[in-house]
Write a protein that holds these residues in place. Structure first.
Motif, PDB file in Angstrom:
ATOM      1  N   TYR A 186       0.916   1.414  -1.541  1.00  0.00           N
ATOM      2  CA  TYR A 186       0.429   0.506  -0.493  1.00  0.00           C
ATOM      3  C   TYR A 186       1.518  -0.439  -0.013  1.00  0.00           C
ATOM      4  O   TYR A 186       1.623  -0.745   1.150  1.00  0.00           O
ATOM      5  CB  TYR A 186      -0.711  -0.358  -1.022  1.00  0.00           C
ATOM      6  N   ASN A 244      -0.331  -9.868  -7.802  1.00  0.00           N
ATOM      7  CA  ASN A 244      -0.964  -9.826  -6.487  1.00  0.00           C
ATOM      8  C   ASN A 244      -1.231  -8.415  -5.998  1.00  0.00           C
ATOM      9  O   ASN A 244      -2.297  -8.124  -5.459  1.00  0.00           O
ATOM     10  CB  ASN A 244      -0.103 -10.576  -5.472  1.00  0.00           C
ATOM     11  N   LYS A 245      -0.254  -7.533  -6.201  1.00  0.00           N
ATOM     12  CA  LYS A 245      -0.417  -6.205  -5.611  1.00  0.00           C
ATOM     13  C   LYS A 245      -1.488  -5.385  -6.333  1.00  0.00           C
ATOM     14  O   LYS A 245      -1.963  -4.383  -5.817  1.00  0.00           O
ATOM     15  CB  LYS A 245       0.914  -5.455  -5.550  1.00  0.00           C
ATOM     16  N   LEU A 298      -5.496  -5.105  -4.511  1.00  0.00           N
ATOM     17  CA  LEU A 298      -5.939  -4.206  -3.434  1.00  0.00           C
ATOM     18  C   LEU A 298      -6.415  -2.845  -3.960  1.00  0.00           C
ATOM     19  O   LEU A 298      -7.565  -2.454  -3.702  1.00  0.00           O
ATOM     20  CB  LEU A 298      -4.822  -4.078  -2.384  1.00  0.00           C
ATOM     21  N   ASN A 307      -1.788 -12.311   0.138  1.00  0.00           N
ATOM     22  CA  ASN A 307      -2.576 -11.244  -0.466  1.00  0.00           C
ATOM     23  C   ASN A 307      -4.063 -11.425  -0.148  1.00  0.00           C
ATOM     24  O   ASN A 307      -4.754 -10.488   0.251  1.00  0.00           O
ATOM     25  CB  ASN A 307      -2.354 -11.266  -1.990  1.00  0.00           C
ATOM     26  N   LEU A 323      -4.880 -10.618   3.409  1.00  0.00           N
ATOM     27  CA  LEU A 323      -4.981  -9.166   3.591  1.00  0.00           C
ATOM     28  C   LEU A 323      -6.326  -8.644   3.068  1.00  0.00           C
ATOM     29  O   LEU A 323      -7.026  -7.902   3.764  1.00  0.00           O
ATOM     30  CB  LEU A 323      -3.809  -8.515   2.839  1.00  0.00           C
TER      31      LEU A 323
END
Lengths: 381, 349
Positions: free
Chosen positions: A74, A84-85, A88, A114, A117
């Motif tokens: 992503y 944070n990543k 998602l 984040n 998004l």
């Protein structure tokens, strides 16, 4: 002497029970970042869930690795922070439930980005606090106004009436817990150390829940333990050096801390993240107090504020050396390391940077980390 | 590479589009946007982690190389990298003012109020450090001049949108850079361009119309590639594009407040928290300029752009607008891989 103390297990139990409650009530849950204070969320009748804490609680296994692999796709492997990543793909795969809303403060800009998004992708509100870099009267006023608006929005979301007394009550609870934490921290200034500090690196999670009744109990248990330990004069064995640990550390390798403290005798006398750098909040003026507290947190904003605070900690806790753990891709703390290092060097304080990822275990090498640490400890001797 | 290649005598190095050049102009100073030279030196790598924004690392070299020339430095709290760069420069540069302005990430009334107070303080600091007096009259004069330039840019934008004019990205950028450095030259050039456009009709050029968005400064290496492979970069959406010059400042309002309002309500960038505004602005650019494809070029390790790009890519996909994502270091030369990707992207049109 055992490495983990009883209050640590009470804390773990509390943490897991709390998050069980969160996941059982996603319609009341607000995902927030670690920087945003939870008191406003509690006072509005909603449940704060700190995304970094949730991620940190997930054990390193095939599921978390596959989620991280997905995250790399992503984020085009663009150096996003693992805390944070993770969110998602975890939300997408149903490993995390969808919250009622997202709330953040732009202290860590990556966390705010984040949430922005995620909120857009899942059609949830994103409530943000803009964090000014400088601590001035005007920036405090700006923060205060934003906290007022945030509280209104949260009450709208929960359907509760805007009740300032409820907020005052939460601030009172927060103050009480912070009071115990601060007193316990003060007791730890003495040498030898009262406990092994490695276990305390996860204790920051209590601070992310100030305003909750149970957080007071845990904080008091920690304080009572420190008093009892001081009175009994039973200390952890083998203290050779007193270390100040800056930032978090790897959450998946407890053995590393055990080795550092029990084998090398480099006791983590204090963890910077557990510090209470703010004064007690004035419950009669809750929004202004929260704004002031935001600025008083020492590791955000101007680096000089943090440097001065670290120097004071080194003196107060009779520190021999500082370990600065650089979490991979953290652009909030790590770029400032050289400035911190230079300032501490001027004061004659040894400091070492250990690099790794707090959560993502895929590239972890204990040997590499311990070699660097051992060299530092040798240098101290 | 600093703005137009040379540094003016009263040059103040600025690092963000949200720093109002009108206030500096009223003090007789010249804002010079530091854009770096596309190279990350070993020295920069030794002070920052490898995953630091390469634009910030670029700037360090530019600053050292031109230290004597600059009269001062003005930063914004744009991102973690810029805050840290400010702290470094403040630590190591002696005898020159190093200032940071808190720029809100929102544009609501309390953000405008806060930014107004920040700019008032900024004005006072400039007065104190450079021993000048910035009267309301001088500020209004600077705003009036700035508005003339802003109107001209709007006219140029409209001519491009109506296909009466085509400018290369190079022309757009150099015109933009000239705006804060030499007003007279800018007004002459822009007026000439407007006059040419006014008499032309339906300028068409073959090849796909491309919008380049994302990166801090327009990546000229990518623009060049697009042109080499038969595309046409019709407009750009970066800090040094026309984005920074669109929208007039209200002359009837108290000057500092008017400036604060204008800057916070301009076309936003990835640091601003309102993602919906960013989406609307990007889609408007695509529609107005009749764009065939978008190149989202982002600086590797920029935590603002890393998240922004995912939302933008989703939105473009949803609207069936072809796009290409390029994440690369902030450098002056594209790699062979980027050549291939741009070529493949343009072949689809």
């Amino acid at each position: 002497m055992k490495y983990y103390e009883d209050f640590y297990f009470s804390f773990l139990q509390y943490q897991y029970k709390y998050y069980q409650g969160v996941f059982a009530n996603p319609d009341k849950c607000i995902y927030k970042d670690v920087g945003l204070f939870p008191e406003l969320i509690f006072a509005s009748g909603l449940i704060p869930a700190i995304i970094e804490v949730i991620v940190g609680m997930i054990p390193p296994n095939i599921v978390s690795e596959s989620i991280l692999n997905k995250a790399d796709q992503y984020f085009y492997d663009n150096g996003a922070c693992s805390f944070n990543k993770f969110a998602l793909p975890a939300l997408e795969s149903g490993n995390l439930p969808l919250p009622k809303a997202f709330a953040s403060i732009a202290v860590c800009q990556e966390a705010t980005n984040n949430f922005s998004l995620l909120a857009h992708k899942y059609g949830r509100p994103h409530l943000t606090i803009d964090y000014p870099y400088k601590y001035t009267k005007e920036s405090t006023r700006y923060l205060e106004k934003q906290y007022i608006e945030l509280f209104k929005s949260l009450c709208n979301l929960s359907g509760q009436t805007l009740d300032i007394d409820r907020l005052r009550e939460c601030l009172k609870k927060s103050n009480t817990a912070a009071h115990y934490l601060k007193k316990a921290n003060d007791l730890r200034k003495g040498s030898p150390s009262l406990l092994y500090g490695g276990q305390m690196l996860k204790f920051i999670n209590v601070m992310t829940l100030l305003g909750d009744d149970k957080a007071i109990e845990i904080a008091k248990e920690y304080y009572d333990f420190c008093i009892q330990r001081k009175e009994s004069e039973e200390y952890p064995c083998n203290q050779k050096y007193r270390i100040l640990w800056c930032n978090l550390g790897p959450v998946y390798d407890n053995y590393f801390y055990e080795y550092m403290e029990m084998e090398l005798g480099a006791i983590i006398a204090f963890e910077e993240i557990n510090t209470i750098s703010w004064v007690q909040m004035n419950e009669q003026n809750p929004f202004l107090s929260l704004a002031e507290k935001t600025h008083e947190v020492h590791f955000v904003g101007d680096v000089q504020k943090r440097i001065q605070y670290l120097i004071n900690l080194v003196h107060d806790y009779k520190i021999d050396g500082v370990v600065f753990f650089s979490h991979m891709n953290c652009r909030m703390f790590n770029p400032k390391f050289q400035l911190i290092k230079q300032a501490l060097k001027k004061e004659g304080i040894p400091i070492v940077e250990l690099s790794g990822d707090c959560f993502d275990k895929r590239n972890y090498s204990r040997v590499q980390l311990t070699t660097r640490l051992e060299a530092f400890i040798e240098m101290l001797s | 590479m600093i703005s137009n290649g040379k540094i003016e005598k009263r040059g103040i190095a600025i690092f963000c589009d949200y720093i109002p050049h009108e206030i500096l102009h009223a003090a007789g100073l010249i804002s010079q946007r530091v854009s770096g030279d596309g190279k990350v030196t070993r020295k920069a790598r030794s002070v920052f982690p490898t995953y630091m924004c390469s634009y910030a690392m670029n700037c360090i070299y530019s600053i050292w190389a031109n230290l004597i020339e600059y009269q001062g430095f003005v930063f914004a709290n744009s991102c973690h990298a810029m805050e840290t760069l400010h702290e470094f420069i403040r630590e190591y540069v002696q005898g020159k003012p190093v200032i940071i302005i808190d720029v809100p990430r929102k544009s609501d009334p309390s953000a405008v109020e806060f930014y107004t107070s920040e700019l008032s303080k900024f004005k006072e600091i400039i007065e104190e450090k450079f021993l000048v007096q910035i009267s309301d009259e001088k500020l209004r004069e600077s705003i009036r001049l700035s508005n003339i330039k802003r109107r001209l840019v709007l006219e140029i934008e409209n001519l491009i949108i109506n296909k009466k004019l085509l400018l290369t990205a190079n022309e757009m950028i150099s015109l933009n850079n000239c705006a804060t450095i030499n007003s007279e030259e800018f007004i002459n050039k822009a007026t000439q361009i407007v006059n040419i456009g006014a008499v032309q009709d339906n300028i068409l050029k073959s090849g796909p119309r491309i919008l380049v968005s994302g990166s801090i400064h327009t990546p000229m290496d990518i623009v060049q590639l697009v042109q080499e492979y038969g595309g046409k970069v019709v407009t750009c959406d970066n800090c040094n594009s026309f984005r920074s010059l669109i929208g007039e400042i209200d002359c009837d309002e108290e000057p500092i407040r008017a400036i604060a309002q204008r800057y916070l309500r301009k076309r936003s960038c990835a640091r601003q928290t309102d993602i919906n505004q960013r989406i609307t602005e990007l889609v408007n650019l695509v529609n107005n300029y009749k764009i065939d494809g978008v190149i989202l070029s982002v600086v590797k390790f920029c935590p603002d752009q890393a998240y922004w790009i995912i939302t933008m890519a989703d939105e473009l996909k949803r609207r069936d607008i072809p796009f290409l994502i390029i994440d690369d270091e902030y450098s002056s030369e594209s790699s062979g891989q980027i050549h291939t990707r741009v070529q493949a992207f343009l072949e689809r049109f």
